[in-house]
Scaffold this motif. Structure first.
Motif, PDB file in Angstrom:
ATOM      1  N   ASP A 141       0.870  -1.178   0.000  1.00 23.65           N
ATOM      2  CA  ASP A 141       0.000   0.000   0.000  1.00 23.65           C
ATOM      3  C   ASP A 141       0.900   1.220   0.000  1.00 23.65           C
ATOM      4  OD1 ASP A 141      -1.653   2.162   0.452  1.00 23.65           O
ATOM      5  OD2 ASP A 141      -2.900   1.130   1.936  1.00 23.65           O
ATOM      6  N   ARG A 142       1.123   1.775  -1.185  1.00 22.30           N
ATOM      7  CA  ARG A 142       2.094   2.874  -1.280  1.00 22.30           C
ATOM      8  C   ARG A 142       1.617   4.131  -0.566  1.00 22.30           C
ATOM      9  NH1 ARG A 142      -0.954   3.214  -5.800  1.00 22.30           N
ATOM     10  NH2 ARG A 142      -1.234   5.246  -6.832  1.00 22.30           N
ATOM     11  N   TRP A 143       0.306   4.239  -0.333  1.00 28.97           N
ATOM     12  CA  TRP A 143      -0.216   5.409   0.384  1.00 28.97           C
ATOM     13  C   TRP A 143       0.087   5.310   1.878  1.00 28.97           C
ATOM     14  CZ3 TRP A 143      -0.962   8.930  -3.000  1.00 28.97           C
ATOM     15  CH2 TRP A 143      -1.484   8.626  -4.254  1.00 28.97           C
ATOM     16  N   ALA A 144       0.152   4.081   2.395  1.00 29.96           N
ATOM     17  CA  ALA A 144       0.450   3.896   3.814  1.00 29.96           C
ATOM     18  C   ALA A 144       1.957   3.847   4.073  1.00 29.96           C
ATOM     19  CB  ALA A 144      -0.201   2.609   4.319  1.00 29.96           C
ATOM     20  N   ALA A 145       2.726   3.448   3.060  1.00 26.79           N
ATOM     21  CA  ALA A 145       4.168   3.275   3.247  1.00 26.79           C
ATOM     22  C   ALA A 145       4.855   4.604   3.513  1.00 26.79           C
ATOM     23  CB  ALA A 145       4.770   2.622   2.006  1.00 26.79           C
ATOM     24  N   ARG A 146       5.849   4.556   4.365  1.00 27.53           N
ATOM     25  CA  ARG A 146       6.580   5.777   4.718  1.00 27.53           C
ATOM     26  C   ARG A 146       7.670   6.107   3.702  1.00 27.53           C
ATOM     27  NH1 ARG A 146       7.173   6.401  11.182  1.00 27.53           N
ATOM     28  NH2 ARG A 146       5.129   5.621  11.799  1.00 27.53           N
ATOM     29  N   ARG A 147       8.030   5.130   2.864  1.00 21.76           N
ATOM     30  CA  ARG A 147       9.048   5.328   1.840  1.00 21.76           C
ATOM     31  C   ARG A 147       8.589   4.642   0.558  1.00 21.76           C
ATOM     32  NH1 ARG A 147      12.264   2.946   5.519  1.00 21.76           N
ATOM     33  NH2 ARG A 147      13.324   1.636   3.989  1.00 21.76           N
ATOM     34  N   VAL A 165       0.533 -15.633   7.604  1.00 21.57           N
ATOM     35  CA  VAL A 165      -0.260 -14.438   7.887  1.00 21.57           C
ATOM     36  C   VAL A 165       0.051 -13.395   6.820  1.00 21.57           C
ATOM     37  CG1 VAL A 165      -0.427 -14.843  10.361  1.00 21.57           C
ATOM     38  CG2 VAL A 165       1.508 -13.538   9.465  1.00 21.57           C
ATOM     39  N   ALA A 166      -0.977 -12.756   6.323  1.00 25.43           N
ATOM     40  CA  ALA A 166      -0.814 -11.673   5.357  1.00 25.43           C
ATOM     41  C   ALA A 166      -0.968 -10.352   6.097  1.00 25.43           C
ATOM     42  CB  ALA A 166      -1.850 -11.785   4.236  1.00 25.43           C
ATOM     43  N   VAL A 167       0.022  -9.482   5.955  1.00 24.91           N
ATOM     44  CA  VAL A 167       0.023  -8.233   6.714  1.00 24.91           C
ATOM     45  C   VAL A 167       0.205  -7.046   5.776  1.00 24.91           C
ATOM     46  CG1 VAL A 167       0.937  -9.376   8.758  1.00 24.91           C
ATOM     47  CG2 VAL A 167       2.522  -8.286   7.172  1.00 24.91           C
ATOM     48  N   LEU A 168      -0.379  -5.925   6.144  1.00 22.72           N
ATOM     49  CA  LEU A 168      -0.219  -4.698   5.378  1.00 22.72           C
ATOM     50  C   LEU A 168       0.344  -3.611   6.293  1.00 22.72           C
ATOM     51  CD1 LEU A 168      -2.750  -3.226   2.818  1.00 22.72           C
ATOM     52  CD2 LEU A 168      -1.492  -1.769   4.398  1.00 22.72           C
ATOM     53  N   GLY A 169      -0.485  -3.119   7.192  1.00 18.71           N
ATOM     54  CA  GLY A 169      -0.088  -1.990   8.030  1.00 18.71           C
ATOM     55  C   GLY A 169       1.135  -2.256   8.889  1.00 18.71           C
ATOM     56  N   ALA A 170       1.279  -3.504   9.364  1.00 22.27           N
ATOM     57  CA  ALA A 170       2.390  -3.822  10.260  1.00 22.27           C
ATOM     58  C   ALA A 170       3.741  -3.572   9.601  1.00 22.27           C
ATOM     59  CB  ALA A 170       2.304  -5.278  10.714  1.00 22.27           C
ATOM     60  N   ILE A 171       3.802  -3.675   8.277  1.00 22.41           N
ATOM     61  CA  ILE A 171       5.041  -3.425   7.545  1.00 22.41           C
ATOM     62  C   ILE A 171       5.004  -2.065   6.855  1.00 22.41           C
ATOM     63  CG2 ILE A 171       6.556  -4.228   5.695  1.00 22.41           C
ATOM     64  CD1 ILE A 171       6.516  -6.063   8.148  1.00 22.41           C
ATOM     65  N   MET A 172       3.906  -1.776   6.161  1.00 24.28           N
ATOM     66  CA  MET A 172       3.837  -0.529   5.385  1.00 24.28           C
ATOM     67  C   MET A 172       3.951   0.710   6.273  1.00 24.28           C
ATOM     68  SD  MET A 172       3.570  -1.130   2.104  1.00 24.28           S
ATOM     69  CE  MET A 172       4.503  -2.656   2.082  1.00 24.28           C
ATOM     70  N   ARG A 173       3.346   0.668   7.459  1.00 23.12           N
ATOM     71  CA  ARG A 173       3.335   1.854   8.330  1.00 23.12           C
ATOM     72  C   ARG A 173       4.489   1.863   9.322  1.00 23.12           C
ATOM     73  NH1 ARG A 173      -2.292   0.325   8.364  1.00 23.12           N
ATOM     74  NH2 ARG A 173      -3.478   1.692   6.979  1.00 23.12           N
ATOM     75  N   ALA A 174       5.304   0.832   9.304  1.00 21.76           N
ATOM     76  CA  ALA A 174       6.381   0.723  10.294  1.00 21.76           C
ATOM     77  C   ALA A 174       7.475   1.751  10.041  1.00 21.76           C
ATOM     78  CB  ALA A 174       6.977  -0.674  10.266  1.00 21.76           C
ATOM     79  N   ALA A 175       7.984   2.339  11.124  1.00 28.15           N
ATOM     80  CA  ALA A 175       9.128   3.243  10.998  1.00 28.15           C
ATOM     81  C   ALA A 175      10.364   2.469  10.554  1.00 28.15           C
ATOM     82  CB  ALA A 175       9.384   3.948  12.330  1.00 28.15           C
TER      83      ALA A 175
END
Length: 202
Positions: A10-16, A168-178
């Motif tokens: 999710d490129r919108w949630a990703a920090r980079r 497990v499939a994850v999105l926010g746990a990786i995309m939003r991580a610092a």
């Protein structure tokens, strides 16, 4: 076959930029990534797919493309609504949420079941299955299951594996991580331990 920790983009949630985040996730042990970004024009999405495949290839990883068009690859992940039958590619996954959707499966290789927990990326989507509901659907599923939705902690990974999920499939746990590498390491280590426990104490 996808297993372990599978990252949804999710490129919108990703920090980079996504290739950087995926590079970090791979450093943390991730070997499967599902490219979403369905709003991109096909040419841009195909170029992004090529970039992510290059990142994953160095670690023996694999890219799955959300939607029926594999963008030059051989793996797709389809929504519950269709298409039926699935396209003729090497690997096909599908999103499912209940028994009715599982009963429509034909030649799919795996499914995601969601939401297992309340999820930040789709608030109000549910109600959440929780591990007990997940386990019930896994017993009914004819194919291996990835648990999806709100999985962010090692305890949740253990609960999903205990319910019978192969990953497990994850999105926010990786995309939003610092720090996506550290977040990925934490989750992949939890999966490895949970999987080992499951094999030793079936």
């Amino acid at each position: 076959m996808p297993s372990g920790v599978v990252v949804l983009t999710d490129r919108w949630a990703a920090r980079r930029p996504l290739p950087e985040v995926v590079t970090d996730a791979v450093a943390g042990g991730v070997r499967w990534v599902v490219l979403r970004e369905k709003d991109l024009p096909r040419a841009e999405r195909a170029a992004l797919a090529a970039d992510l495949r290059a990142v994953l290839a160095g670690a023996g990883g694999n890219l799955v493309v959300a939607g029926p068009d594999p963008l030059g690859g051989d793996a797709v992940h389809l929504p519950a609504a269709g298409p039926y039958p699935p396209p003729d590619v090497a690997l096909v996954g599908r999103s499912c949420h209940d028994r009715a959707e599982l009963s429509r499966l034909t030649t799919e290789d795996y499914v995601t079941l969601s939401p297992v927990y309340p999820t930040g990326s789709k608030p109000g989507h549910g109600p959440p299955l929780r591990p007990a509901g997940l386990a019930d659907l896994i017993r009914y599923s004819p194919v291996p299951v990835l648990a999806l939705g709100g999985v962010t902690t090692p305890d949740q990974v253990h609960a999903c594996v205990g319910a019978g999920a192969v990953g497990v499939a994850v999105l926010g746990a990786i995309m939003r991580a610092a720090d996506p590498a550290t977040a990925a390491t934490t989750l992949t280590s939890a999966f490895a331990q949970a999987d080992r426990n499951q094999r030793e104490n079936p």
